[in-house]
Design an enzyme around this catalytic site. Structure first.
Site, PDB file in Angstrom:
ATOM      1  N   ASN A   9     -15.061 -17.658 -71.123  1.00 32.81           N
ATOM      2  CA  ASN A   9     -14.695 -18.399 -69.919  1.00 32.81           C
ATOM      3  C   ASN A   9     -16.001 -18.752 -69.223  1.00 32.81           C
ATOM      4  OD1 ASN A   9     -13.778 -19.316 -67.475  1.00 32.81           O
ATOM      5  ND2 ASN A   9     -12.553 -17.498 -66.979  1.00 32.81           N
ATOM      6  N   ARG A  90     -11.533 -20.860 -72.405  1.00 28.04           N
ATOM      7  CA  ARG A  90     -10.760 -21.353 -71.276  1.00 28.04           C
ATOM      8  C   ARG A  90     -11.338 -22.719 -70.902  1.00 28.04           C
ATOM      9  NH1 ARG A  90      -9.997 -18.648 -65.367  1.00 28.04           N
ATOM     10  NH2 ARG A  90      -8.517 -20.181 -64.624  1.00 28.04           N
ATOM     11  N   HIS A 178      -4.504 -22.969 -63.113  1.00 20.48           N
ATOM     12  CA  HIS A 178      -4.184 -21.547 -63.285  1.00 20.48           C
ATOM     13  C   HIS A 178      -3.069 -21.337 -64.302  1.00 20.48           C
ATOM     14  CE1 HIS A 178      -5.914 -20.797 -59.025  1.00 20.48           C
ATOM     15  NE2 HIS A 178      -6.790 -20.391 -59.929  1.00 20.48           N
ATOM     16  N   GLY A 207      -6.624 -15.453 -56.084  1.00 20.92           N
ATOM     17  CA  GLY A 207      -7.960 -14.941 -56.387  1.00 20.92           C
ATOM     18  C   GLY A 207      -8.963 -15.725 -55.574  1.00 20.92           C
ATOM     19  N   ASN A 208     -10.186 -15.908 -56.091  1.00 21.39           N
ATOM     20  CA  ASN A 208     -11.120 -16.813 -55.406  1.00 21.39           C
ATOM     21  C   ASN A 208     -10.537 -18.208 -55.363  1.00 21.39           C
ATOM     22  OD1 ASN A 208     -13.337 -15.180 -54.611  1.00 21.39           O
ATOM     23  ND2 ASN A 208     -13.847 -14.960 -56.782  1.00 21.39           N
ATOM     24  N   ARG A 238     -12.704 -23.155 -50.948  1.00 22.74           N
ATOM     25  CA  ARG A 238     -12.084 -24.483 -51.031  1.00 22.74           C
ATOM     26  C   ARG A 238     -11.053 -24.657 -49.923  1.00 22.74           C
ATOM     27  NH1 ARG A 238     -10.389 -24.074 -57.177  1.00 22.74           N
ATOM     28  NH2 ARG A 238     -11.724 -22.270 -57.342  1.00 22.74           N
ATOM     29  N   MET A 281     -12.190 -11.619 -49.716  1.00 25.48           N
ATOM     30  CA  MET A 281     -11.121 -11.028 -48.901  1.00 25.48           C
ATOM     31  C   MET A 281     -11.438  -9.602 -48.478  1.00 25.48           C
ATOM     32  SD  MET A 281      -8.327 -11.466 -47.331  1.00 25.48           S
ATOM     33  CE  MET A 281      -7.573 -12.996 -47.871  1.00 25.48           C
ATOM     34  N   GLU A 376      -5.722 -13.470 -68.156  1.00 21.55           N
ATOM     35  CA  GLU A 376      -5.920 -14.773 -68.788  1.00 21.55           C
ATOM     36  C   GLU A 376      -6.578 -14.614 -70.160  1.00 21.55           C
ATOM     37  OE1 GLU A 376      -7.634 -15.435 -65.094  1.00 21.55           O
ATOM     38  OE2 GLU A 376      -6.736 -17.412 -64.825  1.00 21.55           O
TER      39      GLU A 376
HETATM   40  P1  ADP Z   1     -11.398 -15.139 -59.567  1.00 26.39           P
HETATM   41  O1  ADP Z   1     -10.502 -16.228 -59.039  1.00 26.39           O
HETATM   42  O2  ADP Z   1     -12.856 -15.453 -59.382  1.00 26.39           O
HETATM   43  O3  ADP Z   1     -11.036 -14.621 -60.948  1.00 26.39           O
HETATM   44  P2  ADP Z   1     -10.326 -12.616 -58.590  1.00 26.39           P
HETATM   45  O4  ADP Z   1      -8.969 -12.822 -59.155  1.00 26.39           O
HETATM   46  O5  ADP Z   1     -11.165 -11.526 -59.138  1.00 26.39           O
HETATM   47  O6  ADP Z   1     -11.181 -13.941 -58.549  1.00 26.39           O
HETATM   48  O7  ADP Z   1     -10.132 -12.353 -57.016  1.00 26.39           O
HETATM   49  C1  ADP Z   1     -11.216 -12.227 -56.168  1.00 26.39           C
HETATM   50  C2  ADP Z   1     -10.687 -11.970 -54.762  1.00 26.39           C
HETATM   51  O8  ADP Z   1      -9.938 -10.744 -54.774  1.00 26.39           O
HETATM   52  C3  ADP Z   1     -11.791 -11.808 -53.737  1.00 26.39           C
HETATM   53  O9  ADP Z   1     -11.440 -12.482 -52.529  1.00 26.39           O
HETATM   54  C4  ADP Z   1     -11.797 -10.314 -53.492  1.00 26.39           C
HETATM   55  O10 ADP Z   1     -12.247  -9.964 -52.220  1.00 26.39           O
HETATM   56  C5  ADP Z   1     -10.321 -10.000 -53.642  1.00 26.39           C
HETATM   57  N1  ADP Z   1     -10.120  -8.558 -53.814  1.00 26.39           N
HETATM   58  C6  ADP Z   1     -10.523  -7.780 -54.834  1.00 26.39           C
HETATM   59  N2  ADP Z   1     -10.227  -6.478 -54.585  1.00 26.39           N
HETATM   60  C7  ADP Z   1      -9.644  -6.446 -53.357  1.00 26.39           C
HETATM   61  C8  ADP Z   1      -9.113  -5.411 -52.532  1.00 26.39           C
HETATM   62  N3  ADP Z   1      -9.128  -4.142 -52.918  1.00 26.39           N
HETATM   63  N4  ADP Z   1      -8.575  -5.744 -51.342  1.00 26.39           N
HETATM   64  C9  ADP Z   1      -8.551  -7.041 -50.942  1.00 26.39           C
HETATM   65  N5  ADP Z   1      -9.029  -8.064 -51.666  1.00 26.39           N
HETATM   66  C10 ADP Z   1      -9.579  -7.767 -52.859  1.00 26.39           C
END
Ligand code: ADP
Length: 395
Positions: A9, A90, A178, A207-208, A238, A281, A376
């Site tokens: 990816n 991906r 997604h 996620g992000n 975004r 987050m 994924e």
């Molecule tokens: P990506 O879209 O880059 O794959 P992820 O699915 O890993 O991203 O999600 C990242 C997000 O998840 C970030 O905003 C991160 O802060 C949040 N996150 C990860 N662990 C926690 C947690 N324990 N509590 C709150 N938010 C979390």
């Protein structure tokens, strides 16, 4: 015949990989996973061999191609006796024509390049990853798996924008993204709750990047992302849904350039823009700053709106599923969403929610609310095994 597959990816600043064993099980078994991150700055190679602690190595300056060379060389060193049967990639955009996992040849690569303008921040890196892996393993099939594919074939009313019809014909449509995550969740739903999986479900991939998908019988009916990965929910950086009139104003009245507008919408907005603090987050939840709280509230508010709107497209839902980083781990966001939808009959089990349990609704809830980790990589691996003809996977 290869006994392992690799998934890649490739993004702008990182390349994630996973190594799976090809076996008879429905889901391939993970052997090792990791990533090269900090590409273009201070690259690091992080890897976790199943069951072990993660290890980290600093790397010299490199690009996506160099990162993939590092990853493939590590796999060859760590597992000298395995045979890599295929490499799965991906790829964010498959456009109108590439709507299923595809073994990549020169014409496919050319078709993928034509789609760069549709996903300029992702597609070039995905293609660079494909090219690098092809060069390193010229005799191994490279399989492209598309984030758009799962959403292909939705109804006209969901795919089209209300522009002149010729724009729809030209392919300027709501593609949705997604898809690999949603497809994985749809298949997991069949395993977790086969009866409800045949009904309506709303999945919140938070996620992000963040989006929502309404499914019926495990198929995408409507989704919050559209032509690009900007639409729908607010995300880490975004903007999410925005009035196009505001964009016209910035271009015409404030003299903003297209590049400046792109940076604003993709990189400086969302949770980061609202909070002025972080796109992450966890950092926002840990902060007492009022704007951090306001950013979280905005995020939750628009998820609730999105779920209610999507519910209308499938005549109500039989399950709500949270997934991805925030969906899997933020009890605060999940509580905000589910409590805010109590008028739909959803009832949260607070204690289950606090411990990120697999089911966080209580017995009185009109529909169950699940927390289901997405995967994924496993979805890509499964597609790759099938598309490369390594094994017949029983579904
Ligand atoms: P990506 O879209 O880059 O794959 P992820 O699915 O890993 O991203 O999600 C990242 C997000 O998840 C970030 O905003 C991160 O802060 C949040 N996150 C990860 N662990 C926690 C947690 N324990 N509590 C709150 N938010 C979390």
């Amino acid at each position: 015949m290869g006994d392992h597959v690799v998934t890649l990816n490739a993004g702008s600043s990182s390349v994630k990989f996973a190594l799976f064993t090809v076996g008879a099980a429905v889901w391939p078994r993970l052997v090792a996973a990791g990533k090269v991150e900090g590409i273009g700055a201070t690259p690091r190679f992080r890897v976790r061999v199943a069951g072990d602690e993660a290890s980290e190595t600093q790397l010299g300056l490199l690009d996506q191609k160099g990162a993939i060379a590092e990853i493939l060389a590590w796999i060859e060193r760590a597992y000298p006796d395995i045979a890599i049967g295929a490499i799965g990639h991906r790829v964010v955009h498959g456009g109108l024509r590439l709507t299923a996992p595809t073994v990549v040849d020169d014409p496919t690569l050319a078709a993928l390049r034509e789609l760069i303008p549709l996903a300029p921040l992702h597609q070039p890196y995905n293609i660079a990853g494909l090219e690098a892996a092809r060069q390193a393993f010229p005799h191994v099939p490279q399989v492209a798996c598309f984030d758009t594919a799962f959403h292909h074939g939705r109804a006209f009313v969901d795919e089209a924008y209300a522009l002149p019809y010729s724009y729809y014909e030209r392919g300027l449509r709501r593609f949705g993204f997604h898809g690999l995550s949603y497809e994985y969740i749809a298949r997991r739903m069949r395993e977790i709750d086969p009866i409800r999986a045949e009904g309506g479900a709303i999945v919140a991939h938070l996620g992000n990047g963040a989006s929502l998908c309404a499914m019926k019988g495990g198929r995408s009916v409507a989704t919050s992302m559209g032509f690009s990965t900007l639409d729908g929910l607010a995300m880490g950086t975004r903007c999410g849904q925005i009035d196009p009139g505001l964009l016209l104003y910035l271009l015409q009245s404030e003299g903003m350039s297209a590049d400046e507008l792109s940076r604003l919408l993709y990189d400086d907005s969302g949770l980061l823009g609202l909070s002025g603090l972080s796109s992450d987050m966890r950092a926002l939840e840990a902060s007492n700053a009022p704007r951090a709280g306001a950013a979280i509230d905005y995020f939750i508010h628009h998820i609730k709106m999105g779920i209610a709107a999507l519910a209308a497209t499938i005549g109500g839902f039989d399950a709500l599923v949270f997934t991805a980083g925030i969906g899997e781990r933020s009890a605060r966001v999940r509580a905000g969403v589910v409590d805010g939808l109590d008028w739909l009959g959803l009832k949260l089990d607070n204690e289950a929610n606090m411990r990120d349990a697999g089911k966080i609704s209580d017995a009185m809830s009109r529909a169950p609310v699940f927390v289901t980790p997405t995967n994924e990589e496993a979805m890509i691996a499964r597609h790759t095994i099938e598309a490369a003809g390594l094994e017949r996977v029983v579904t």
